[in-house]
Structures are given as C-alpha cells and as structure tokens.
Design a protein around this motif. Sequence first.
Motif, PDB file in Angstrom:
ATOM      1  N   VAL A   3       3.838  -7.811  -3.289  1.00 27.13           N
ATOM      2  CA  VAL A   3       4.498  -6.820  -2.451  1.00 27.13           C
ATOM      3  C   VAL A   3       5.872  -7.393  -2.107  1.00 27.13           C
ATOM      4  O   VAL A   3       5.965  -8.486  -1.549  1.00 27.13           O
ATOM      5  CB  VAL A   3       3.690  -6.533  -1.166  1.00 27.13           C
ATOM      6  CG1 VAL A   3       4.425  -5.534  -0.282  1.00 27.13           C
ATOM      7  CG2 VAL A   3       2.297  -6.013  -1.514  1.00 27.13           C
ATOM      8  N   LEU A   4       6.925  -6.661  -2.449  1.00 26.30           N
ATOM      9  CA  LEU A   4       8.271  -7.214  -2.357  1.00 26.30           C
ATOM     10  C   LEU A   4       9.103  -6.505  -1.295  1.00 26.30           C
ATOM     11  O   LEU A   4       8.820  -5.375  -0.912  1.00 26.30           O
ATOM     12  CB  LEU A   4       8.981  -7.094  -3.706  1.00 26.30           C
ATOM     13  CG  LEU A   4       8.286  -7.737  -4.909  1.00 26.30           C
ATOM     14  CD1 LEU A   4       9.155  -7.575  -6.150  1.00 26.30           C
ATOM     15  CD2 LEU A   4       8.004  -9.213  -4.665  1.00 26.30           C
ATOM     16  N   ASN A   5      10.168  -7.196  -0.855  1.00 27.25           N
ATOM     17  CA  ASN A   5      11.172  -6.545  -0.030  1.00 27.25           C
ATOM     18  C   ASN A   5      12.356  -6.160  -0.910  1.00 27.25           C
ATOM     19  O   ASN A   5      12.379  -6.455  -2.114  1.00 27.25           O
ATOM     20  CB  ASN A   5      11.587  -7.420   1.155  1.00 27.25           C
ATOM     21  CG  ASN A   5      12.183  -8.755   0.719  1.00 27.25           C
ATOM     22  OD1 ASN A   5      12.846  -8.861  -0.305  1.00 27.25           O
ATOM     23  ND2 ASN A   5      11.936  -9.799   1.507  1.00 27.25           N
ATOM     24  N   SER A   6      13.354  -5.519  -0.324  1.00 28.59           N
ATOM     25  CA  SER A   6      14.456  -4.977  -1.138  1.00 28.59           C
ATOM     26  C   SER A   6      15.269  -6.071  -1.821  1.00 28.59           C
ATOM     27  O   SER A   6      15.653  -5.936  -2.985  1.00 28.59           O
ATOM     28  CB  SER A   6      15.371  -4.113  -0.272  1.00 28.59           C
ATOM     29  OG  SER A   6      15.899  -4.856   0.809  1.00 28.59           O
ATOM     30  N   ILE A 173      10.252  -3.042   6.063  1.00 29.75           N
ATOM     31  CA  ILE A 173       9.460  -3.100   7.289  1.00 29.75           C
ATOM     32  C   ILE A 173       8.524  -1.898   7.358  1.00 29.75           C
ATOM     33  O   ILE A 173       8.808  -0.853   6.768  1.00 29.75           O
ATOM     34  CB  ILE A 173      10.355  -3.128   8.550  1.00 29.75           C
ATOM     35  CG1 ILE A 173      11.276  -1.902   8.594  1.00 29.75           C
ATOM     36  CG2 ILE A 173      11.166  -4.411   8.615  1.00 29.75           C
ATOM     37  CD1 ILE A 173      12.086  -1.778   9.862  1.00 29.75           C
ATOM     38  N   PRO A 174       7.421  -2.024   8.097  1.00 31.21           N
ATOM     39  CA  PRO A 174       6.514  -0.892   8.226  1.00 31.21           C
ATOM     40  C   PRO A 174       6.929   0.118   9.292  1.00 31.21           C
ATOM     41  O   PRO A 174       6.364   1.202   9.363  1.00 31.21           O
ATOM     42  CB  PRO A 174       5.177  -1.546   8.587  1.00 31.21           C
ATOM     43  CG  PRO A 174       5.553  -2.812   9.275  1.00 31.21           C
ATOM     44  CD  PRO A 174       6.838  -3.266   8.651  1.00 31.21           C
ATOM     45  N   GLN A 175       7.924  -0.233  10.121  1.00 31.24           N
ATOM     46  CA  GLN A 175       8.347   0.677  11.174  1.00 31.24           C
ATOM     47  C   GLN A 175       9.253   1.777  10.616  1.00 31.24           C
ATOM     48  O   GLN A 175       9.959   1.574   9.619  1.00 31.24           O
ATOM     49  CB  GLN A 175       9.106  -0.070  12.287  1.00 31.24           C
ATOM     50  CG  GLN A 175       8.255  -0.989  13.122  1.00 31.24           C
ATOM     51  CD  GLN A 175       7.950  -2.293  12.417  1.00 31.24           C
ATOM     52  OE1 GLN A 175       8.808  -2.845  11.743  1.00 31.24           O
ATOM     53  NE2 GLN A 175       6.743  -2.788  12.561  1.00 31.24           N
ATOM     54  N   LEU A 176       9.244   2.925  11.275  1.00 33.96           N
ATOM     55  CA  LEU A 176      10.155   4.001  10.920  1.00 33.96           C
ATOM     56  C   LEU A 176      11.523   3.705  11.521  1.00 33.96           C
ATOM     57  O   LEU A 176      11.625   3.325  12.683  1.00 33.96           O
ATOM     58  CB  LEU A 176       9.635   5.339  11.437  1.00 33.96           C
ATOM     59  CG  LEU A 176       8.223   5.744  10.990  1.00 33.96           C
ATOM     60  CD1 LEU A 176       7.866   7.100  11.579  1.00 33.96           C
ATOM     61  CD2 LEU A 176       8.121   5.782   9.469  1.00 33.96           C
ATOM     62  N   PRO A 192       4.899  -2.638  -5.400  1.00 31.81           N
ATOM     63  CA  PRO A 192       4.915  -1.972  -4.088  1.00 31.81           C
ATOM     64  C   PRO A 192       5.814  -2.729  -3.126  1.00 31.81           C
ATOM     65  O   PRO A 192       6.023  -3.929  -3.260  1.00 31.81           O
ATOM     66  CB  PRO A 192       3.455  -2.015  -3.648  1.00 31.81           C
ATOM     67  CG  PRO A 192       2.849  -3.144  -4.412  1.00 31.81           C
ATOM     68  CD  PRO A 192       3.585  -3.222  -5.706  1.00 31.81           C
ATOM     69  N   LYS A 193       6.354  -1.999  -2.171  1.00 30.76           N
ATOM     70  CA  LYS A 193       7.192  -2.567  -1.135  1.00 30.76           C
ATOM     71  C   LYS A 193       6.405  -2.556   0.181  1.00 30.76           C
ATOM     72  O   LYS A 193       5.385  -1.873   0.309  1.00 30.76           O
ATOM     73  CB  LYS A 193       8.486  -1.773  -0.982  1.00 30.76           C
ATOM     74  CG  LYS A 193       9.168  -1.346  -2.290  1.00 30.76           C
ATOM     75  CD  LYS A 193       9.392  -2.466  -3.271  1.00 30.76           C
ATOM     76  CE  LYS A 193      10.150  -2.033  -4.529  1.00 30.76           C
ATOM     77  NZ  LYS A 193       9.446  -1.088  -5.398  1.00 30.76           N
ATOM     78  N   ILE A 194       6.888  -3.275   1.170  1.00 32.52           N
ATOM     79  CA  ILE A 194       6.168  -3.402   2.440  1.00 32.52           C
ATOM     80  C   ILE A 194       5.911  -2.027   3.063  1.00 32.52           C
ATOM     81  O   ILE A 194       4.839  -1.768   3.609  1.00 32.52           O
ATOM     82  CB  ILE A 194       6.946  -4.321   3.397  1.00 32.52           C
ATOM     83  CG1 ILE A 194       6.913  -5.767   2.871  1.00 32.52           C
ATOM     84  CG2 ILE A 194       6.366  -4.269   4.811  1.00 32.52           C
ATOM     85  CD1 ILE A 194       7.863  -6.708   3.556  1.00 32.52           C
ATOM     86  N   ALA A 195       6.878  -1.133   2.961  1.00 27.23           N
ATOM     87  CA  ALA A 195       6.722   0.201   3.555  1.00 27.23           C
ATOM     88  C   ALA A 195       5.600   1.001   2.912  1.00 27.23           C
ATOM     89  O   ALA A 195       5.103   1.954   3.508  1.00 27.23           O
ATOM     90  CB  ALA A 195       8.038   0.972   3.443  1.00 27.23           C
ATOM     91  N   GLU A 202       3.559   3.565   5.704  1.00 26.77           N
ATOM     92  CA  GLU A 202       2.735   3.910   4.538  1.00 26.77           C
ATOM     93  C   GLU A 202       2.154   5.311   4.632  1.00 26.77           C
ATOM     94  O   GLU A 202       1.815   5.909   3.622  1.00 26.77           O
ATOM     95  CB  GLU A 202       1.638   2.867   4.321  1.00 26.77           C
ATOM     96  CG  GLU A 202       0.669   2.716   5.469  1.00 26.77           C
ATOM     97  CD  GLU A 202      -0.708   3.247   5.133  1.00 26.77           C
ATOM     98  OE1 GLU A 202      -1.096   3.210   3.969  1.00 26.77           O
ATOM     99  OE2 GLU A 202      -1.384   3.701   6.074  1.00 26.77           O
ATOM    100  N   GLU A 203       2.065   5.865   5.846  1.00 31.47           N
ATOM    101  CA  GLU A 203       1.578   7.227   5.992  1.00 31.47           C
ATOM    102  C   GLU A 203       2.549   8.236   5.393  1.00 31.47           C
ATOM    103  O   GLU A 203       2.172   9.367   5.082  1.00 31.47           O
ATOM    104  CB  GLU A 203       1.354   7.533   7.477  1.00 31.47           C
ATOM    105  CG  GLU A 203       0.262   6.670   8.112  1.00 31.47           C
ATOM    106  CD  GLU A 203       0.235   6.791   9.631  1.00 31.47           C
ATOM    107  OE1 GLU A 203       0.905   7.708  10.150  1.00 31.47           O
ATOM    108  OE2 GLU A 203      -0.444   5.968  10.269  1.00 31.47           O
ATOM    109  N   PHE A 204       3.821   7.842   5.221  1.00 34.70           N
ATOM    110  CA  PHE A 204       4.831   8.712   4.634  1.00 34.70           C
ATOM    111  C   PHE A 204       4.878   8.593   3.110  1.00 34.70           C
ATOM    112  O   PHE A 204       5.556   9.377   2.457  1.00 34.70           O
ATOM    113  CB  PHE A 204       6.213   8.390   5.221  1.00 34.70           C
ATOM    114  CG  PHE A 204       6.412   8.917   6.612  1.00 34.70           C
ATOM    115  CD1 PHE A 204       7.273   9.981   6.859  1.00 34.70           C
ATOM    116  CD2 PHE A 204       5.734   8.360   7.688  1.00 34.70           C
ATOM    117  CE1 PHE A 204       7.447  10.475   8.136  1.00 34.70           C
ATOM    118  CE2 PHE A 204       5.909   8.853   8.980  1.00 34.70           C
ATOM    119  CZ  PHE A 204       6.761   9.911   9.207  1.00 34.70           C
TER     120      PHE A 204
END
Length: 537
Positions: A3-6, A173-176, A192-195, A202-204
């Motif tokens: 799972v990667l970041n940007s 990040i997982p936050q909106l 996949p990315k953290i979001a 992830e709900e989005f």
Amino acid sequence: MKVLNSSQMKEIDRLTIEEIGIPGPVLMENAGRQIFLTIAWKFPDFIRQKIVIVAGKGNNGGDGLVVARHLFNHGCQPRIFLLASKSEVKGDAALNLRIAENIGLKIEELEEEKDWLSFGEALAEATIIIDAIFGTGLEKAAEGKYARAIDMVNKSPAFKIAVDVPSGLSSDIPQLIGPAVKADLTVTLGAPKIAHVLPPAEEFAGEVIVADISLPRFLFSDEKHRIEWLEKEKILSCFQPRKKDTHKGTYGHLLILAGSLGKTGAAIMAARAALKSGAGLVTVATPRSCLPIIARSTMELMTEPLPETKEGSVSQEALPRLKELIKGKDCLLIGPGLSLHEETAELVKNLLPEINLPCLIDADGLNILARYPELLRKLPETCVLTPHPGEFSRLSGLPTSDILSRRLELAQNFSRQYGLILVLKGYRTIISNADGFIYINPTGNPGMASGGSGDVLSGLASSFLMQIKDPFLAVAAAVYIHGLSGDIAREKVGERPLVAGDLLRFLPAAIKKLEDLAREKPRPGSRETGLISLREI
C-alpha cells in the motif's frame, strides 16, 4: 500487496520511465486499457450504456481519454467533459487528447455556464460516469469548478468509476480533506493507496480493483515501502499439512494467566481458541474459586489454582507459583478477564520483568501495563500487545481521537519505540512490528464488535506464536483467521446475532479454508487480466 503513498507511487513511475525505459505514454495506454477492461467486465452491455467521462488537465485526465478511445473503438459513444481548456493539457495527456480528437471524439470544455448546463444534462442521463479529474497527488481540498463538478457527479444516480483515486481524496491519508467523488468502483493503478483501504476515505472508493499497468514488480519490494495489504497468499505457508512424526509437545504448551470472579468467560474463550487453533497443551492459571468453572467448561484444558484476593482476583502471593509455571512453557498469555484489582496489578508488574518466553498481553493485562509505562522497556524479546483504540490510548497517553485519525503512524512509531509487535484492533486491524513494517488486515465485519471477540483473538494468536517460527507472520495469520471466522459466521448467522462464541464455532472452518488453499497447486494465469479485486484477497 504493498500500500503506497503518492510520493512512493511517483517514484516508481519515475524509475519505470527513466531507468527501466517504459515511456510514459505506454503506461498511460496500459492504465486506460485496464480501466476499459474493468468496465467491459462489470458491464458486458457497455455499448448500450450512456457513459460520461469527466477529465482533468493532468495525467488522470489523460487516462480517462485513453478509456474514451477504447470505448469508442468498441462501438460506444462516450461524452467527454474537460475541466480545463484544451491548451492547458500538457505532456502525455495532451498526446492522448490529440489522438482522441483525431479519431473523431468530441472534447467538451467546461468554461462557460452553457457548458455546465450541458454537463448537468449529460450527468442526469448517464448510466456510467468515469471520474478522471484528479490523480494521486492531491494535497488540498478541491475548490471552485472542481468542487462544483464533484458535487454534480455525486448527485447523479449513475454508476461511478474512479480512475486511480476518487477525485477530492488525498491518497496519503484516510481522512477527508474536502469534497470527494463517492465512487462505486475505483480502478487503482499499480498498487492500492492509503485512502483505498482505511476509513473514512475508503468508503468513497467503493470496490477497489488494482490494475497491473506493467510497472516492474521488483520496484514495489523496496524496503521503504513498509505498509502491506495482507493477502491470504502471504500466510498460506502457516497452514501447510502437519508432519506425521509429531506429538503434542511439537505444537507448544501455552500458559494463560486469566480470569477473575465474574470474568471466567474471557479465560475460557481464550483457552478454547488456543486449543481450536492447534496448540498442543493449554493450562489456565486462575484464581482458586474460578477454577471449577473453567475446568468444567472444556475437558481438554489443564488448570492451575492460584491464591486470590477476597474480591476473587489473582493475588500477588501467586508470584512464586507463576514463576514455576512459566518454566517449560512455550508462550504466556496475560490478561483476559484478569481484573484491575490493585493486588493483581502488582502481581503483573512484578511478573513481567521475569518473563523469558514469548508473551502476549491483552485486555486487563494492557490496562495494568498502562499504569506502569516503564515496564514497556522491560518486556520479553518476543512480545505482542493487542489493544483496541481505547486501550492504546491509555498505553500511549494520546487521546482516542488521535488514535483513530493517525492509526498507521502511531502504531508504527509505538512498535518501533518499544521493539514489539502491536495489533491495533478495529475495522482494518493494523499489525506492526519492531521494524515498523505494517500489515493491514482485510477480514472481519461489524458483527465482531461484541464482548469476547478480543479474547478469542488473544488465544488464537498465542497458539500461533508457538506453532509458526516467524512471530510477526504468526500474529498476522491469527488476525486474518480471526476475521475470516467472523466473516464465515456472518454468512451463517448474520451480523447482529453474531457473538464471540460464533467465532469459536466457525474457527475450524476458517482454518480449514486456508489449509485447503495451502494444499492447492498454484494456477498459472489466475491473474492473467492484471486486475485484482481487494475483496478477493
């Protein structure tokens, strides 16, 4: 699967283009084609669908233009709306814009109000919307025309497919961070990315499909990439058939220090989970008055009566006997139903520095440990802590709100700081080791949010610590199986009626499922499309 970041994703892209030699337009072509294949798989009648593509001016928009071309070449007539003027589109995206126009696709620029009216009409009629506005690099909230477009897309009843990351989310990040497209399906590129994997972002994302776009796999194995989505293939080695020439001693003797008056159930569930997951021998050391209840519960258990307080918890007078009991054991589990009595806490405080075998601390054991934080540096070499967010708040001294919003970072820092394995329980349980490597667990469901579920996990993980050489892999396998048993239970009894006893009931089925997979020979080409759903992992 990493799972990667940007920044990690951009570096892999850069290395692929500059050092491996795969041109950027080839990667964009691969990305667009994989998204097209996903659409064709999800909607076999895609030719009859009314498809709208909303493109930004960057590479994400370029991916969307490639999708449009493949749809067009297969008989579809997608409408393409560009959130920029054509002159603003640069690089590989500009190349695909020219190609799209050269084959007869119309690109509609969203510049004047009449263009927005046309856009709104198209969204109202659409059955599929492809979100190709922003990619992985978004750092601040979408504003202006971008926020307007996102709001209009969300209001459409069409099925929404996001390219790489739903526009408006930060992939890191997982936050909106602001308004975001609420996708039904996301096709993420390379990894996949953290979001994609942690709430609430992830709900989005909806269902997440990971598309192979020909990025060399060895680039993902860099030591800097320390977060991994826990695939079942990673733990199958833990479920190979047992050797014939073995005996109960081969699979370890677990000592469980647990139970108090009114809390014997916790000790029983932990012990049963250990037995059901293959421990050779299990002894429960418990207050003298609690022993008959525990002994009658499970005939395969051994029990040890300990001196007790007048309130029915283990007293500090039990320390000499516990020191003797530890000898010859292969693992020690401390905590389920133990109570927070002052004498019991003093006992645990004095016992922990004496432990020289693998140890798992859970429940009341964690809350006692939180009273004496200096003991965190005196734990045995192999030690596992399994807190839920409230318990981790007490251990770390941080508010629960911080724990929930910074789970990855805080779990990683804590396990590194104290040289232990941390299991931060909850939806998408996080398992982190002393090197700061993290697994994110995909199994489990809301039905498991009831008393006793953690006791089952503690017994299961303690059992695996004795049977699997790699402690980190052992704990990861236990967390995966724990969630899988919950998923099987949900299928059988539903979420609301699900209780911890159901986890025990379906634990054998979960283990057998992994054992059966471990016996299967790999099937070449099972991922030949290069499309992998995170739901199937």
